[in-house]
Design a protein around this motif. Structure first.
Motif, PDB file in Angstrom:
ATOM      1  N   GLU A 218       0.817  -1.214   0.000  1.00 42.58           N
ATOM      2  CA  GLU A 218       0.000   0.000   0.000  1.00 42.58           C
ATOM      3  C   GLU A 218       0.848   1.260   0.000  1.00 42.58           C
ATOM      4  N   GLN A 219       1.962   1.242   0.746  1.00 38.74           N
ATOM      5  CA  GLN A 219       2.811   2.431   0.838  1.00 38.74           C
ATOM      6  C   GLN A 219       4.176   2.014   1.351  1.00 38.74           C
ATOM      7  N   VAL A 220       5.225   2.636   0.846  1.00 37.27           N
ATOM      8  CA  VAL A 220       6.570   2.406   1.337  1.00 37.27           C
ATOM      9  C   VAL A 220       7.265   3.756   1.463  1.00 37.27           C
ATOM     10  N   GLY A 221       7.983   3.948   2.561  1.00 33.03           N
ATOM     11  CA  GLY A 221       8.668   5.229   2.755  1.00 33.03           C
ATOM     12  C   GLY A 221       9.306   5.300   4.121  1.00 33.03           C
ATOM     13  N   ASP A 222       9.890   6.466   4.423  1.00 32.49           N
ATOM     14  CA  ASP A 222      10.468   6.688   5.742  1.00 32.49           C
ATOM     15  C   ASP A 222       9.392   6.490   6.806  1.00 32.49           C
ATOM     16  N   VAL A 226       5.414   7.731   6.486  1.00 37.90           N
ATOM     17  CA  VAL A 226       4.323   6.757   6.401  1.00 37.90           C
ATOM     18  C   VAL A 226       3.342   6.961   7.544  1.00 37.90           C
ATOM     19  N   PHE A 227       3.867   7.259   8.732  1.00 40.18           N
ATOM     20  CA  PHE A 227       2.990   7.448   9.890  1.00 40.18           C
ATOM     21  C   PHE A 227       2.219   8.761   9.798  1.00 40.18           C
ATOM     22  N   GLN A 228       2.888   9.845   9.425  1.00 40.54           N
ATOM     23  CA  GLN A 228       2.261  11.165   9.468  1.00 40.54           C
ATOM     24  C   GLN A 228       1.413  11.461   8.237  1.00 40.54           C
ATOM     25  N   THR A 229       1.787  10.912   7.081  1.00 42.30           N
ATOM     26  CA  THR A 229       1.020  11.168   5.855  1.00 42.30           C
ATOM     27  C   THR A 229       0.696   9.862   5.142  1.00 42.30           C
ATOM     28  N   PRO A 230      -0.096   9.012   5.781  1.00 46.11           N
ATOM     29  CA  PRO A 230      -0.475   7.735   5.142  1.00 46.11           C
ATOM     30  C   PRO A 230      -1.300   7.984   3.888  1.00 46.11           C
ATOM     31  N   GLU A 231      -1.025   7.180   2.862  1.00 49.29           N
ATOM     32  CA  GLU A 231      -1.671   7.393   1.571  1.00 49.29           C
ATOM     33  C   GLU A 231      -3.035   6.731   1.460  1.00 49.29           C
ATOM     34  N   SER A 232      -3.420   5.927   2.440  1.00 44.74           N
ATOM     35  CA  SER A 232      -4.733   5.285   2.410  1.00 44.74           C
ATOM     36  C   SER A 232      -5.274   5.175   3.823  1.00 44.74           C
ATOM     37  N   ASP A 345       0.892  20.781  15.368  1.00 48.07           N
ATOM     38  CA  ASP A 345       2.202  21.329  15.012  1.00 48.07           C
ATOM     39  C   ASP A 345       2.722  20.732  13.711  1.00 48.07           C
ATOM     40  N   HIS A 346       1.798  20.104  12.947  1.00 47.16           N
ATOM     41  CA  HIS A 346       2.166  19.534  11.656  1.00 47.16           C
ATOM     42  C   HIS A 346       0.893  19.400  10.822  1.00 47.16           C
ATOM     43  N   PRO A 347       1.021  19.318   9.488  1.00 43.12           N
ATOM     44  CA  PRO A 347      -0.163  19.158   8.636  1.00 43.12           C
ATOM     45  C   PRO A 347      -0.816  17.787   8.831  1.00 43.12           C
ATOM     46  N   LEU A 348      -2.151  17.752   8.768  1.00 41.69           N
ATOM     47  CA  LEU A 348      -2.904  16.512   8.898  1.00 41.69           C
ATOM     48  C   LEU A 348      -3.245  15.949   7.531  1.00 41.69           C
ATOM     49  N   ALA A 349      -3.256  14.615   7.441  1.00 46.20           N
ATOM     50  CA  ALA A 349      -3.711  13.956   6.213  1.00 46.20           C
ATOM     51  C   ALA A 349      -5.241  13.979   6.166  1.00 46.20           C
ATOM     52  N   TRP A 350      -5.785  13.870   4.966  1.00 41.52           N
ATOM     53  CA  TRP A 350      -7.246  13.849   4.816  1.00 41.52           C
ATOM     54  C   TRP A 350      -7.635  12.893   3.709  1.00 41.52           C
TER      55      TRP A 350
END
Length: 355
Positions: A218-222, A226-232, A345-350
């Motif tokens: 589903e997602q691969v990354g640092d 991956v935790f802060q901006t999950p793609e799904s 203190d950081h952008p949220l995913a939506w």
């Protein structure tokens, strides 16, 4: 291709698929693992992570796609290299040590006779020089794991594979061994792929994390990304507590039951989404439950205490729930009315609303 160029990506999987009957255990999986990198494949039971490991090791053969190690194809296109010829080390959950052999003999297994210097170097690397004459049943769980690591590293494999390496250790030892395993693999300079269902383990030990679901990556990354901006939604929900707070996009940001979240605090939100219904991802450390000044907007329905902190699950007036993390000195009881506010203190995913 030069040796240097080939070594940039030590392990490559291209479109790898493995089926058992009509079911796909792994589906069109593609990933590259760089020289010296520690990659963890993370996911629930049955997601395909262990099958992926077995495909790399040569214990399974892909139905489609190709596996390359150090620039050489070891599976795919009608070619299959035997496991013993793949230059891969494998550490199993049970460690699989030879009980009748000493620590030294276990580490030396698979090496050419007379390679005492290599055995000495491995025992020093894993800190077991003084235990070389002991049998596995005379060792602790952590020591047995280090013997298994030393044995797998001794032949200098191109890739080290770890199959749920900490699952048989108690909780306290598990945390210490994560640090040890990372240190050992980094000092050895070996490219490492681990599989686990433990989110904390994957995030703490890895250079990159790959989250799998139903045989797909589903997602691969640092870990942080991956935790802060999950793609799904699946990735968001699988990695820690995830609360999805509904809202409507306006020209100022997203209007939610917890107030307006400004555009600066929403990841990738543009004016074209104005009027859209969305859900924003809120982690427990993003939300704070406060004693109400008048009427509250939520009620504590569950709390978890882990020593340093409490995590509260709060049901909002509209029926949605949100998790809030507090210092252990700030305590509410189940049933208490509270007022929930976001502290960002950081952008949220939506994500697009599912309602």
């Amino acid at each position: 291709m030069s040796k240097t160029a080939a070594r940039q990506n030590v392990l490559e999987l291209d479109g790898v698929t493995k089926r058992y009957g009509e079911e796909s255990a792994v589906e069109e999986l593609s990933v590259r693992v760089r020289d010296g990198e520690f990659l963890t494949l993370l996911g629930p039971s049955g997601c395909g992570k262990t099958t992926t490991l077995r495909l790399v090791a040569g214990l399974e053969t892909p139905d489609e796609g190709e596996v390359r190690i150090a620039g050489t194809s070891v599976a795919g296109g009608g070619r299959t290299v035997k496991p013993e010829n793949r230059d891969v080390g494998l550490v199993f959950q049970e460690f699989a040590l030879f009980p009748h052999m000493s620590v030294e003999e276990n580490v030396a297994f698979g090496l050419e006779d007379g390679d005492d210097d290599r055995v000495d170097g491995m025992l020093e690397l894993v800190g077991l020089e003084e235990h070389r004459a002991k049998k596995p049943d005379q060792l602790s769980g952590g020591q047995r794991q280090r013997v298994a690591l030393a044995r797998s590293l001794a032949p200098e494999p191109d890739v080290l594979l770890l199959d749920e390496p900490f699952s048989n250790l108690d909780v306290g030892l598990r945390v210490r061994m994560r640090e040890e395993v990372r240190r050992i693999t980094k000092e050895a300079g070996v490219t490492t792929v681990s599989v686990t269902h433990d989110q904390e383990e994957a995030l703490s030990i890895s250079d990159r994390v790959g989250v799998m679901n139903d045989g797909r990556l589903e997602q691969v990354g640092d870990p942080e990304k991956v935790f802060q901006t999950p793609e799904s939604r699946f990735v968001a929900d699988f990695l820690g507590h995830a609360s999805f707070v509904p809202g409507t996009v306006t020209d100022e940001g997203v209007e939610t039951p917890l107030g307006t979240v400004g555009t600066a605090n929403i990841e990738g939100l543009t004016s074209e989404y104005e009027g859209a219904e969305v859900d924003i991802l809120v982690r427990p450390d993003d939300a704070k439950a406060l004693a109400p000044d008048g009427d509250g907007d939520g009620r504590i329905i569950h709390r978890t205490y882990d020593g340093p902190s409490f995590t509260y699950r709060v049901e909002l007036e509209g029926g949605d729930t949100v998790h809030c993390m507090h210092n252990h000195t700030e305590s509410f009881e189940v049933g208490d009315e509270v007022r929930v506010r976001l502290e960002l203190d950081h952008p949220l995913a939506w994500y697009p609303s599912e309602k």
